[in-house]
Design a protein around this motif. Structure first.
Motif, PDB file in Angstrom:
ATOM      1  N   UNK A 137      17.216  21.259  10.892  1.00 25.54           N
ATOM      2  CA  UNK A 137      17.096  22.242  11.962  1.00 25.54           C
ATOM      3  C   UNK A 137      16.032  23.268  11.594  1.00 25.54           C
ATOM      4  N   UNK A 138      15.162  23.554  12.579  1.00 27.66           N
ATOM      5  CA  UNK A 138      14.138  24.572  12.369  1.00 27.66           C
ATOM      6  C   UNK A 138      14.175  25.652  13.450  1.00 27.66           C
ATOM      7  N   UNK A 139      14.371  25.246  14.697  1.00 27.79           N
ATOM      8  CA  UNK A 139      14.529  26.195  15.798  1.00 27.79           C
ATOM      9  C   UNK A 139      15.808  25.831  16.542  1.00 27.79           C
ATOM     10  N   UNK A 140      16.726  26.787  16.606  1.00 27.35           N
ATOM     11  CA  UNK A 140      18.097  26.507  17.019  1.00 27.35           C
ATOM     12  C   UNK A 140      18.469  27.356  18.219  1.00 27.35           C
ATOM     13  N   UNK A 141      19.042  26.715  19.243  1.00 27.40           N
ATOM     14  CA  UNK A 141      19.591  27.434  20.390  1.00 27.40           C
ATOM     15  C   UNK A 141      21.100  27.296  20.389  1.00 27.40           C
ATOM     16  N   UNK A 142      21.797  28.417  20.594  1.00 32.27           N
ATOM     17  CA  UNK A 142      23.255  28.436  20.600  1.00 32.27           C
ATOM     18  C   UNK A 142      23.750  28.864  21.977  1.00 32.27           C
ATOM     19  N   UNK A 143      24.650  28.097  22.567  1.00 33.21           N
ATOM     20  CA  UNK A 143      25.329  28.549  23.779  1.00 33.21           C
ATOM     21  C   UNK A 143      26.675  29.144  23.386  1.00 33.21           C
ATOM     22  N   UNK A 144      27.192  30.031  24.217  1.00 34.65           N
ATOM     23  CA  UNK A 144      28.448  30.694  23.865  1.00 34.65           C
ATOM     24  C   UNK A 144      28.312  31.502  22.588  1.00 34.65           C
ATOM     25  N   UNK A 145      27.132  32.095  22.392  1.00 33.60           N
ATOM     26  CA  UNK A 145      26.819  32.754  21.120  1.00 33.60           C
ATOM     27  C   UNK A 145      27.598  34.038  20.899  1.00 33.60           C
ATOM     28  N   UNK A 166      33.386  31.716  17.661  1.00 30.90           N
ATOM     29  CA  UNK A 166      32.589  31.047  16.645  1.00 30.90           C
ATOM     30  C   UNK A 166      31.142  31.526  16.695  1.00 30.90           C
ATOM     31  N   UNK A 167      30.594  31.580  17.887  1.00 29.64           N
ATOM     32  CA  UNK A 167      29.178  31.863  18.054  1.00 29.64           C
ATOM     33  C   UNK A 167      28.742  33.197  17.502  1.00 29.64           C
ATOM     34  N   UNK A 168      29.585  34.226  17.626  1.00 28.36           N
ATOM     35  CA  UNK A 168      29.180  35.552  17.174  1.00 28.36           C
ATOM     36  C   UNK A 168      28.941  35.595  15.676  1.00 28.36           C
ATOM     37  N   UNK A 169      29.682  34.788  14.923  1.00 26.67           N
ATOM     38  CA  UNK A 169      29.465  34.745  13.471  1.00 26.67           C
ATOM     39  C   UNK A 169      28.451  33.673  13.079  1.00 26.67           C
ATOM     40  N   UNK A 170      28.473  32.540  13.788  1.00 32.16           N
ATOM     41  CA  UNK A 170      27.526  31.476  13.476  1.00 32.16           C
ATOM     42  C   UNK A 170      26.097  31.934  13.723  1.00 32.16           C
ATOM     43  N   UNK A 171      25.864  32.672  14.799  1.00 32.66           N
ATOM     44  CA  UNK A 171      24.514  33.149  15.111  1.00 32.66           C
ATOM     45  C   UNK A 171      23.964  34.007  13.982  1.00 32.66           C
ATOM     46  N   UNK A 172      24.773  34.931  13.505  1.00 36.24           N
ATOM     47  CA  UNK A 172      24.338  35.825  12.430  1.00 36.24           C
ATOM     48  C   UNK A 172      24.034  35.025  11.160  1.00 36.24           C
ATOM     49  N   UNK A 173      24.900  34.085  10.836  1.00 34.90           N
ATOM     50  CA  UNK A 173      24.702  33.287   9.616  1.00 34.90           C
ATOM     51  C   UNK A 173      23.462  32.409   9.721  1.00 34.90           C
ATOM     52  N   UNK A 174      23.233  31.794  10.868  1.00 32.37           N
ATOM     53  CA  UNK A 174      22.059  30.943  11.040  1.00 32.37           C
ATOM     54  C   UNK A 174      20.768  31.741  10.917  1.00 32.37           C
ATOM     55  N   UNK A 204      15.384  35.080  11.568  1.00 33.45           N
ATOM     56  CA  UNK A 204      15.831  35.729  12.796  1.00 33.45           C
ATOM     57  C   UNK A 204      15.215  35.116  14.044  1.00 33.45           C
ATOM     58  N   UNK A 205      13.914  34.901  14.032  1.00 34.84           N
ATOM     59  CA  UNK A 205      13.221  34.426  15.228  1.00 34.84           C
ATOM     60  C   UNK A 205      13.435  32.938  15.494  1.00 34.84           C
ATOM     61  N   UNK A 206      14.083  32.243  14.567  1.00 38.54           N
ATOM     62  CA  UNK A 206      14.297  30.796  14.714  1.00 38.54           C
ATOM     63  C   UNK A 206      15.607  30.463  15.407  1.00 38.54           C
ATOM     64  N   UNK A 207      16.394  31.485  15.769  1.00 42.36           N
ATOM     65  CA  UNK A 207      17.713  31.244  16.349  1.00 42.36           C
ATOM     66  C   UNK A 207      17.843  32.015  17.656  1.00 42.36           C
TER      67      UNK A 207
END
Length: 323
Positions: free
Chosen positions: A1-9, A13-21, A27-30
């Motif tokens: 993975x290099x550029x990642x899009x998250x739905x339900x961020x 789950x998403x609120x913590x996964x986004x920060x970790x990713x 920062x700009x890759x997620x």
């Protein structure tokens, strides 16, 4: 993975996964997306866009514009809420998965979609529930999850979409609020232990369910998405778990730090019925063998960490001494 899009961020789950990713990939890759916006770190700490996952055109355009090579599709209506709103759950959960799969097919992205222990149901072994077994859930959420698993397998075999997923147990977090899941009682119990010293459980004693601490769940997502594809015999819906507990077990772990903690019961028949249709303890052998899944937190280590963090966030006058 290099550029990642998250739905339900902005969800549980998403609120913590986004920060970790963003910590791992930059920062700009997620890109975080959700149907709403708030002032959380996930929303404000990097790229964010509003997105309704039921809008197929907007879904695909967002993936394309960001140039994502991986989509982590988390947006969904959870188990208890889905039972009260089954038609909404079907339309949102299944429509969202199909839109994610189509975007991944057209744009050649990796796709992660979470499943759940809700995908089992009547007839499956309740102890050491195997990776491959009968799946006949009697809840709308469980039906959504089984259907999603099958669709992901279909898109992998027919279109070679790199689909991957985990069957999550109940997830416990000190950061994200409960989101309408059956296992949310565990999060609430820790919160109330610190806030008031007592909790009334809507799930009955002796109702054992698999659980996992959120940090382990987040690392499992990253580990699976980075795993060598040639090792993955199952690819989708790997059983993962860290512990099997009931309300009394969690309460006993809390009392090691808060001896006066009180647990009482007022059973919610809807959520109790859902819980009784789920396994007591699942077998995560496939995940361990195919991509080296290893949870770090057991119940007592999780309890200590939860209480430390919740104590630090407690308002003055609501802090409880423990140790």
């Amino acid at each position: 993975m290099k550029r990642i899009m998250i739905t339900g961020a902005l969800g549980q789950i998403g609120s913590e996964l986004t920060v970790r990713l963003r910590q791992v990939y930059g920062t700009d890759a997620v890109l975080a997306t959700d149907i709403r916006q708030n002032d959380s770190e996930a929303a404000l700490g990097g790229p964010f866009r509003l997105l309704d996952v039921s809008d197929a055109a907007a879904f695909g355009e967002t993936v394309k514009e960001f140039g994502a090579d991986a989509v982590l599709h988390l947006a969904a209506l959870l188990s208890a809420t889905a039972e009260y709103k089954p038609l909404l759950a079907w339309n949102l959960n299944m429509g969202g998965v199909l839109n994610a799969l189509e975007a991944a097919r057209e744009l050649r992205c990796q796709l992660f979609t979470p499943s759940s222990i809700a995908a089992f149901g009547t007839g499956a072994p309740t102890i050491a529930t195997p990776q491959d077994t009968i799946q006949r859930p009697l809840t709308m959420y469980g039906i959504n999850k089984v259907s999603g698993e099958l669709l992901c397998d279909y898109y992998f075999h027919k279109y070679s979409v790199d689909t991957r997923g985990l069957r999550f147990p109940g997830l416990i977090s000190h950061s994200a609020p409960p989101g309408g899941g059956t296992t949310d009682y565990a999060v609430e119990m820790y919160e109330e232990a610190v806030r008031t010293g007592r909790y009334t459980s809507y799930i009955d004693k002796g109702t054992f369910l698999d659980m996992m601490y959120m940090p382990d769940a987040i690392e499992a997502v990253i580990q699976l998405m980075e795993a060598d594809a040639s090792r993955l015999k199952h690819r989708n819906a790997f059983n993962v778990t860290a512990m099997s507990v009931d309300p009394e077990t969690i309460a006993a772990s809390i009392r090691a730090h808060l001896p006066n903690f009180e647990l009482t019961y007022r059973i919610d028949p809807v959520r109790q019925a859902i819980a009784e249709g789920w396994p007591d303890a699942i077998d995560s052998t496939a995940a361990r063998e195919e991509w080296n899944f290893r949870p770090v937190y057991d119940l007592d280590r999780m309890t200590e960490d939860m209480l430390v963090h919740l104590q630090a966030k407690a308002a003055p006058g609501q802090q409880v001494n423990f140790g």
